[in-house]
Scaffold this active site. Sequence first.
Site, short mmCIF file in Angstrom:
data_model
loop_
_atom_site.label_atom_id
_atom_site.label_comp_id
_atom_site.label_asym_id
_atom_site.label_seq_id
_atom_site.Cartn_x
_atom_site.Cartn_y
_atom_site.Cartn_z
N CYS A 386 39.97 47.88 34.79
CA CYS A 386 40.05 47.00 35.96
C CYS A 386 41.04 47.58 36.98
CB CYS A 386 40.40 45.58 35.51
SG CYS A 386 39.81 44.35 36.67
N HIS A 512 36.33 44.42 31.87
CA HIS A 512 37.26 44.39 30.74
C HIS A 512 36.52 44.59 29.42
CE1 HIS A 512 40.95 43.09 32.81
NE2 HIS A 512 40.10 42.55 33.68
N GLU A 514 37.61 45.37 26.65
CA GLU A 514 38.38 44.93 25.47
C GLU A 514 37.91 43.58 24.93
OE1 GLU A 514 39.52 45.14 28.55
OE2 GLU A 514 41.06 43.66 29.03
N1 GLN Z 1 44.26 43.04 40.93
C1 GLN Z 1 42.99 43.64 40.80
C2 GLN Z 1 41.88 42.76 41.40
O1 GLN Z 1 42.06 41.57 41.56
C3 GLN Z 1 42.67 43.98 39.37
C4 GLN Z 1 42.55 42.79 38.47
C5 GLN Z 1 42.60 43.13 37.01
O2 GLN Z 1 43.06 44.18 36.60
N2 GLN Z 1 42.19 42.20 36.17
O3 GLN Z 1 40.81 43.23 41.69
#
Ligand code: GLN
Length: 537
Positions: A386, A512, A514
């Site tokens: 992410c 994600h 994970e």
């Molecule tokens: N801050 C980034 C976004 O909002 C990444 C978010 C994250 O890593 N979950 O896109």
Amino acid sequence: MSKYIFVTGGVCSGLGKGIAGASIGMLLKAAGHKVVIQKLDPYLNVDPGTMNPYQHGEVFVTHDGAETDLDLGHYERFIDEEFTSLSSVSTGQIYKKVLEDEREGVFLGKTIQIIPHITNTIKSYIRNCAEKSKAGIMICEIGGTVGDIEAEPYLEAARQMHNEEGHHNVMFVHLVLLPYLKSSDELKTKPAQGSVRELRRIGINADVILCRYDEAIREEHLEKIALFCDVKREAVIPAPTVDSIYQVPVNFHSFNITKQISDHLRLDYKEPEIEEWRIFVKKVCNNLPSLKIALVGKYTELKDAYLSVVEAVKSAGYFNNVKTELIWIDSEKIEKGGDAEQDEMKKLKEATGIVVMGGFGKRGIEGKITVAKYARENNVPYLGICLGMQIAAIEFARNVLGLEKSDSTEFNAETPDPVIYLMPGQRNIYKKGGTMRLGDYECDLRKDSKSFLAYEEEKITERHRHRYEFNNDYKERFENAGMVVSGTNPDSGLCEILENINHPWFVGVQFHPEFKSRPLRPHPLFRDFIKSAREPR
Ligand code: GLN
């Protein structure tokens, strides 16, 4: 019709109710039952999505996009099922529903009270989850500790359910701590007795008592608890602190918990099939060669903030026959410069693989960019999750494409090269709760990519939790320089995966992975990342 098992905790918090509930669920599933599990959280937040990780640890995201308690992660990993938003209830949600109903006139002018209106709503959330999931057994974990003011409405609702559903359709499992006194070298049962008494005051009799302890349990302790707490001796189950949480179901099984549950709930008993799990636990407890993996984030003193990543890395390690030794890297220290930076970079260089984890806000960003640069230039396997993908994009734009001021508009709204930005439709959202791109989205993979090699599928679905996106205006320049978009959402064309093709294994994902990793089936990307980190260079 479902049968219900309520899991409560006494004496203090943090004893592992989530793991206990998940372990019971795992055993019941292994004995052939369809199981659903629900966490009832006594706080007033609607969900943990807006809570600081210091308060709450990781926010686990379900496939249907609910931001939930990290116990949901334990549930999915142990039971190996995907649960939904119905599995995550908070007092905030319950009150919100009751107050909205009150405004709608649903209560026909009555005075709204905790009993029956709040407790009825709690019961309807429990029964609705059981019904929608069509599960034969529903496990409900009541958060907090017996005796907390906040938990009372849930316990009262559970008491009412016992009354309404009947004794053989509802069961109470209570987890307590037996504290150890070093000076007299003994365990104390009085706090456990006190918490069981507190349950009885509410009208709940524990059917099984799980006794968490660190040292020196003896038969007499178990007998004493059985006598004073009015349960059968065999229903008092020792639950020692173990090296790996994955030992817990095996331990419970050795004390016949599944049989006892079957007897109480009048279910046909079948021995749970847990051989594969046992083999896995043996592997976990064995001496495997160690492999150093760096986890880069900004809450490194709080490991719970990245729980699912840790579990995914570890199980990918076991799959590859190594024990991963996690090196926690604090990206804020790296951007501080001086000794702090040198120390942190020294630690980083010991690792043969680097994961840059998700996150929000500006703190620690420049440190993460330094890490991504190091991984790219030194051929160290890199998995960006992410924010970790966004970081890889910014680093590449700055140092390979020469767009020195490139950034994400999350950190610099005025950047001339916003390689990560908000899509036009997203720019007027001011509410914080539940407004991100959440849950499952599809992704098409390029067949010539490392990602495709890992998944062995062209179409995948992964869970999301983010606002910002890769800016496709830069796609061509990125691809021409070797950073390719290897995964794309078929509906929106949004970038899901970036891969550096001039590197042994460098993959950044907007989602994600994970959350979908399982102990016995590690996620393909984590699996291949560790495989690459294990290769001699
Ligand atoms: N801050 C980034 C976004 O909002 C990444 C978010 C994250 O890593 N979950 O896109």
